[in-house]
Every structure is written in structure tokens, then in C-alpha cells.
Design an enzyme around this catalytic site. Structure first.
Site, PDB file in Angstrom:
ATOM      1  N   GLU A  33      27.546  19.816  14.242  1.00  0.00           N
ATOM      2  CA  GLU A  33      27.877  18.776  13.288  1.00  0.00           C
ATOM      3  C   GLU A  33      28.811  17.782  13.960  1.00  0.00           C
ATOM      4  OE1 GLU A  33      29.343  17.864   8.750  1.00  0.00           O
ATOM      5  OE2 GLU A  33      29.587  19.906   9.500  1.00  0.00           O
TER       6      GLU A  33
ATOM      7  N   ASN B 146      22.298  19.626   2.402  1.00  0.00           N
ATOM      8  CA  ASN B 146      23.334  20.565   2.836  1.00  0.00           C
ATOM      9  C   ASN B 146      24.280  20.832   1.677  1.00  0.00           C
ATOM     10  OD1 ASN B 146      25.201  21.907   4.925  1.00  0.00           O
ATOM     11  ND2 ASN B 146      26.531  20.368   4.007  1.00  0.00           N
ATOM     12  N   GLU B 147      24.393  22.089   1.294  1.00  0.00           N
ATOM     13  CA  GLU B 147      25.316  22.513   0.232  1.00  0.00           C
ATOM     14  C   GLU B 147      25.174  21.671  -1.037  1.00  0.00           C
ATOM     15  OE1 GLU B 147      29.209  22.484   2.024  1.00  0.00           O
ATOM     16  OE2 GLU B 147      28.844  24.338   3.140  1.00  0.00           O
TER      17      GLU B 147
END
Length: 672
Positions: A57, A381-382
Site C-alpha cells: 500500500e 477495501n474494507e
């Protein structure tokens, strides 16, 4: 139906334990534990090829100022935003207002990068208004200092324009102004009346880990600069990756690379989310963007193409995480999410399409006519709890499966507690917690359904400040226990990666991290070194093992069979974590072998520290690292000692096979 099978499972375990204990004459007492390993071919289970990988990331300046070897920070002067005047940080001025005015304007050659730097030079080379010695101009310190090494060559690329002739001095200097490399740009007015691209090799005559790039002149006039880049020539395969950092990744033998985030994908707001189309094509034309979650600018030179190339260079499968129309604070409703879906489809075509397709041709023009091996995508993502996630997800899922039915799709929703209410090939599982909690989670997947989507534990770490520090041995040891549990449950866990991977010591946005670096040095935290114990697990064979102990709350173990690609020999690797504070005696018994165990060539590797909160550092990078030694008592049955608070790996070298000769009562050895 499950209740009908349970008695049979209990009976099989009972029979196995009874047989093992009778054969080996082993029992468990208060001071000893027993690990029974069935090494027979029939009892083994293949571990997924993809079990252990890495997650990148753009956080902590992992790429910009890290893995990506660009030395100039804010090279296009875009970090201050699209409006002028703008902030040019970290560029700084050489000279004062009496001799130089520095500003930005929107005169750039590049449509998506309109900001350029303007220098109004008020002094001249001689006369009463002579410029100060050394000239006036600007300098760039890079990302907290440039690493310049004697004998190496650096490629400077810049665009320049002027109203008159130019005489520009290019210097690389150390923090004291000592010259490390130099060049001159001399051009007539006609040569630079329009934007001119210049490429200049700079060979370093000295070394500095805190160097800077200077552009100065002593000639009166107006000069514009744009897209100033400085790259070392010795990046990995010339692909732009800093070699020492790349090697740290390669040493993990990752089977996949999840990228580019993380929250970096979502953005705090959608306008600042990572959008792949802005990160491909010529680097000068990429607009860059402000990552509003981790609060810094990236020029996106490390873009979608580069991530795919990085995956290929590592021999890892790319796992592309893309935005699904959801950020931290705003969401696209499902009825109008179609453009986001099309963006994802275009991104898959860029990676996999033929070189004559619309997006495949762009990839080919960038130097990669052959498709990349993209097999996995993650939708967001999430985002599982977000209002529009499920509706958006279903639209992405249907479109991708229609055009690319082989691609495996990863949902953000945790399927380990209850079945998903939507189709998926894998589901994301993230865990950040205390050391004790993550160690206790080594049984987390023991009882999840064995059918349905597989788990992708794409982010895990001990991040409690009291336990983790900046990367402690305690955190790593607890994580090792958790990983052994995942390895044992690799029939339902397909993929695992630590997070975050990188941190530039000058910008720690998250703590802890696996690899710490600055401009010139790096080291692995103990969590990094734990991962090295699992480099051979992917595609190995998980052996059936049973741990008989009175210390089940502090002892966890697994066993695999694997082939060493370097010497083409076969091994059994037994990993044991002793999370307790007492020395443990362990009897290891390996049954079902068709081979002998050879003491010569067998090894023991231990990760240990007497201080649970011990950390590595730039001054002591090897304070907590694995220590390997010969395993002199290696055998199918052996007694071993496990130090308190330790991770130990026993690599048992398999010897010649035993083959029964028909009609004979004895066995014959074979070197098969």
C-alpha cells in the site's frame, strides 16, 4: 449431516493417536510434550500455491520515496495543487528576492500537468548587478535526502523553456555543498523558445546519503522548468525499483502481490482515490494525486503498470484492488455505478488484453506486449458495512464474470463467521490486535465451513502500542503462532499477507511495519523475519500432525514436506512456537516415512530474544534475526528443547527411499 460425520472424525483421531502412542511408546507427562507427525504420502494435503504473499500500500512513503527509485520529490511541481500561485515544497530557493523571483504558472507542455516552475532571474553574470557566487536558482532535497553513491550514474531528465539563451549549472551536492556531480546546460534562445526535453547522465564523484539536486544560473532572464526527474541507472532490471528494497521482497518468495491498497484505494473522498487510468502512459503525463488518507502527494510514477511489472519481476500473481465507487465519506449509488464498473473492466483489459485491443495496446506501447497474469481482483477495501457496497459489488461481480469468468473475485465481507449473502471466490479477513489475542487466534479457522469461498487474510499484524513498539519480537512471535494456525487451515485459507509492508523512517503513518528504510539503508523488523520461516510453505504438502501437551495455550506447531529448489532435495519442516515463559521439552515422532532422515544436511533455525520488546534498528539491524545451526540429532524420533518465547524450525533432510523388493523380507535402499 454434519452431526452424522462427527463420530467418525472423533474415532479416526482416537485411532491415530492410539496407534502413534503404541508404536512410539510415547506418553505425555507434566514436563514433556509430544508432536506426532504422519509423513505418509496418503495423509498429506497440498497447500495452496498462493498461501503466502505480500501486500503493498502507498502508505508511509512506501513507494514515493521508497521502492520507486525516483530521487526528486514533487518533480512536476503539481503537489501544491492545480491553482497558481502554489506551494512548491520541498523545492527551495537559492538566492534572495533581490536577485530572484520564483513562482508557478500554468504554462506546462502537458495537458494533465499544467503547473510549471518560473524563475525570474534579476541578476546577471557580471556588472554591478552580478549574481552571487554559485548563481541563483532552486534545489530539491528529494525524500529527506538523496542517496548518491560514488561511481554510480544517475539519469537527469527535465524540461526547460526560456525567453532567451540559457546557461544552467546542474549540481548534485552533499549537505555541506560539496560537489558530487556536475553538468552544464547551454542553449541558444531558439533552442529553448519552446519546451525542450533534456536527458543528462550524472556520474557521482563522491557519496552522500543526504544529497540534493541544484539548478542554478548567473544569466539574467526568465527560465521555466518542468518534470524534473533523477533516477539511478541501476534499478532492478531497469524497471525503476530500488534494488535493495526489491531484494528484501524477493527474499520472501511471495506468491502474490496485493496492490495498491488499502485505504489508498478508497480515498477519504472519491476525488482523491487511486484511479488506474491516471497512473499509466508516459510518466510526464500522469497527473498524480493527493492521498488524502495518508496525507501526502504521489506523482503515480509507481502506477498500475509498474505494480503489474513488479508482480512479474517477483514471480508473484498480481491481486488488483480497485475502487467500487465507495470512499470513507462518499459513495456512488448502485444505479449509477456503471462507469466505475467499466473502469474496472478496462483495467483488466489493460493487464490481460491482446496488444491490438484498446487498452492492451497501451500496455504494449509501454513495453509489455505480452499480457500480465492477472487472475485475482478485489472489489473495494474494507467496504462491507457501507450502504452501497453490496449493490455495487453485485454489478462488478456480474460484469467481470461475464467477460472474464476465470478471474477470482474477492469480497470485502468476512465469510468466516457466517455464510456470505453474495457470490465470491474469496473473502477478505483483516485483523489488527494485541499479541496475546492474535496468538490465541491460531485456532480461528479450525471450525469454519470447509466449503464455499476461501479466506484471504490480506492484512494482519500486532499493532497494540504496548506490544508492538516500532516492531517488537513479542509481536512477531505472536504472529508466528497465528500463521502456523493459518497454515494448518490452508484448506480454507488460500492467501495470507502482513500489513503494512514498508515504512520510510521519516514518515511513519502506521506502526509497526515489516521493512524500515531511509534513503540508503533498510532492515527487517522481527515480523519480517517471521515471514522468512514460511517462504517454502506455498505449494508444499501439509502433513497431519497432532500436538499432545499440557501447554496448549502457549505451544503451537505444524509440519510440511517441501522440496528445496536450490539443491533439489526433499525436507520435512516442523515449526513450533513456544509462546510461554518456560523451557519446553518436546518429543518429535515422524511416522509413515518412505525415507530415512539424514542428520547431515538437517538444520535448526531459531528466532529468539531475552527481551520480548526487543527491536531491530539501523544501528543494530540484526539484533533479532533467525539463527541457523546444524541439527545433529535429526531423526524420525528425537527429543528437542524449545527455549522460552521462541520460534523454532526443524528442517529434516529426507534420505534415500526404502523400497520393498518383491519376495524378500527386507527393504532395499534407493536414492530416488
Amino acid at each position: 449431516m454434519a452431526s452424522g460425520k462427527a463420530p467418525h472424525c472423533v474415532l479416526l483421531v482416537y485411532l491415530f493417536l492410539s496407534f502413534a502412542c503404541q508404536c512410539f511408546g510415547i506418553g505425555v507427562d507434566a514436563d514433556n510434550s509430544v508432536l506426532l507427525v504422519d509423513a505418509s504420502e496418503a495423509s498429506g494435503r497440498p497447500i495452496p500455491d498462493t498461501l503466502f504473499g505480500i501486500f503493498f500500500e502507498e502508505i508511509n512513503h512506501a513507494g514515493a520515496g521508497g521502492l520507486w527509485a525516483e530521487l526528486v520529490s514533487n518533480r512536476g511541481f503539481e503537489a501544491g495543487g492545480p491553482n497558481v500561485p502554489s506551494n512548491i515544497d520541498p523545492w527551495a530557493i537559492i538566492g534572495d528576492e533581490s536577485v530572484l523571483n520564483v513562482s508557478t504558472d500554468r504554462s506546462s507542455l502537458f495537458e494533465r500537468n499544467k503547473i510549471a516552475l518560473r524563475l525570474d532571474v534579476l541578476c546577471d553574470s557580471k556588472g554591478p548587478n552580478a549574481c552571487p557566487a554559485g548563481g541563483v536558482g532552486v534545489y530539491n532535497p528529494g525524500y529527506w535526502g538523496m542517496n548518491i553513491e560514488q561511481g554510480k550514474t544517475y539519469k537527469l531528465v527535465l524540461y526547460v523553456r526560456s525567453l532567451g539563451s540559457v546557461d544552467i549549472t546542474v549540481l548534485l551536492t552533499d549537505s555541506n555543498g560539496q560537489k558530487l556531480a556536475a553538468a552544464n546546460i547551454i542553449a541558444s534562445a531558439s533552442e529553448v523558445s519552446d519546451w525542450k526535453k533534456l536527458e543528462i547522465p550524472l556520474e557521482a564523484l563522491g557519496t552522500s546519503h543526504n544529497a540534493r539536486l541544484q539548478l542554478t544560473t548567473t544569466r539574467k532572464g526568465v527560465i521555466w522548468f518542468d518534470q524534473v526527474s533523477l533516477m539511478p541507472l541501476d534499478t532492478y532490471k531497469g524497471h525503476g525499483f530500488r534494488k535493495d528494497i526489491f531484494q528484501m521482497l524477493a527474499n520472501l518468495k511471495p506468491r502474490f502481490l496485493r496492490f495498491p491498497g488499502g485505504c489508498f484505494v478508497e480515498g477519504d473522498w472519491l476525488r482523491n482515490a487511486f484511479r488506474w487510468k491516471d497512473t499509466v502512459g508516459p510518466w510526464e503525463e500522469r497527473p498524480g494525486h493527493f492521498g488524502d488518507v495518508w496525507l501526502y502527494w504521489t506523482d503515480d510514477a509507481l502506477g498500475y503498470y509498474e505494480f503489474l511489472q513488479l508482480s512479474e519481476d517477483l514471480g508473484a500473481l498480481p491481486v488488483w484492488v480497485f475502487n467500487n465507487g465507495v470512499s470513507h465519506h462518499d459513495e456512488v449509488v448502485s444505479s449509477v455505478v456503471k462507469p466505475f464498473v467499466q473502469e474496472a473492466l478496462d483495467g483488466i483489459e489493460f493487464a490481460r488484453g491482446p496488444p491490438d485491443s484498446k487498452w492492451g495496446s497501451l500496455r504494449a506501447s509501454m513495453g509489455h506486449p505480452e499480457p500480465f497474469d492477472l487472475r485475482y481482483v478485489a472489489i473495494g477495501n474494507e467496504d462491507c458495512g457501507k450502504k452501497n457496497y453490496r449493490g455495487n459489488y453485485l454489478k462488478f461481480y456480474a460484469a467481470i464474470k461475464r467477460d472474464y469468468p476465470d478471474i477470482k473475485i474477492i469480497s470485502n465481507c468476512d465469510g468466516s463467521n457466517k455464510p456470505l449473502d453474495h457470490p465470491a471466490d474469496l473473502y477478505d479477513f483483516h485483523i489488527y490486535t494485541t499479541a496475546n489475542d492474535i496468538f490465541s487466534k491460531n485456532h480461528r479457522f479450525d471450525n469454519v465451513p470447509r466449503k464455499g469461498p476461501k479466506a484471504f487474510v490480506s492484512e494482519y499484524a500486532v499493532n497494540d502500542k504496548r506490544d508492538a513498539g516500532r516492531g517488537s519480537f513479542l509481536a512477531a512471535l505472536a504472529e508466528a503462532g497465528f500463521l502456523i494456525g493459518l497454515e494448518r487451515n490452508s484448506d480454507v485459507v488460500d492467501m495470507v499477507s502482513y500489513a503494512p509492508l514498508f515504512v520510510n523512517e521519516n514518515d511513519q503513518r502506521w506502526n509497526p511495519d515489516a521493512i524500515v528504510f531511509n534513503s540508503s539503508s533498510l532492515y527487517g523488523t522481527p515480523s519480517y523475519w517471521v515471514l522468512r520461516f514460511f517462504t517454502e510453505s506455498s505449494a508444499a504438502t501439509l502433513l497431519k500432525s497432532v500436538l499432545q501437551t499440557n501447554f496448549s495455550s502457549s505451544l503451537v506447531a505444524s509440519a510440511i514436506s517441501w522440496k528445496n529448489s536450490e539443491n533439489d532435495k526433499d525436507y520435512i519442516r516442523i515449526k513450533v512456537v513456544n509462546y510461554g515463559s518456560n523451557t519446553m521439552n518436546l518429543k518429535i515422532s515422524v511416522d509413515g516415512l518412505e525415507n530415512s532422515i539424514q542428520a547431515s544436511g538437517s538444520n535448526k533455525t531459531v528466532l529468539i530474544s531475552t527481551n520480548l520488546l526487543e527491536e531491530n534498528s539501523f544501528s543494530e539491524p540484526d539484533k533479532v534475526v533467525p539463527q541457523q545451526s546444524p541439527l545433529e540429532n535429526a531423526a524420525a524420533k528425537m527429543d528437542v528443547v524449545l527455549p522460552p518465547h521462541s520460534l523454532t524450525s526443524f528442517d529434516l533432510l529426507k534420505g534415500p527411499s526404502y523400497i520393498r523388493i518383491t519376495g524378500a523380507d527386507s527393504f532395499s535402499r534407493s536414492s530416488i
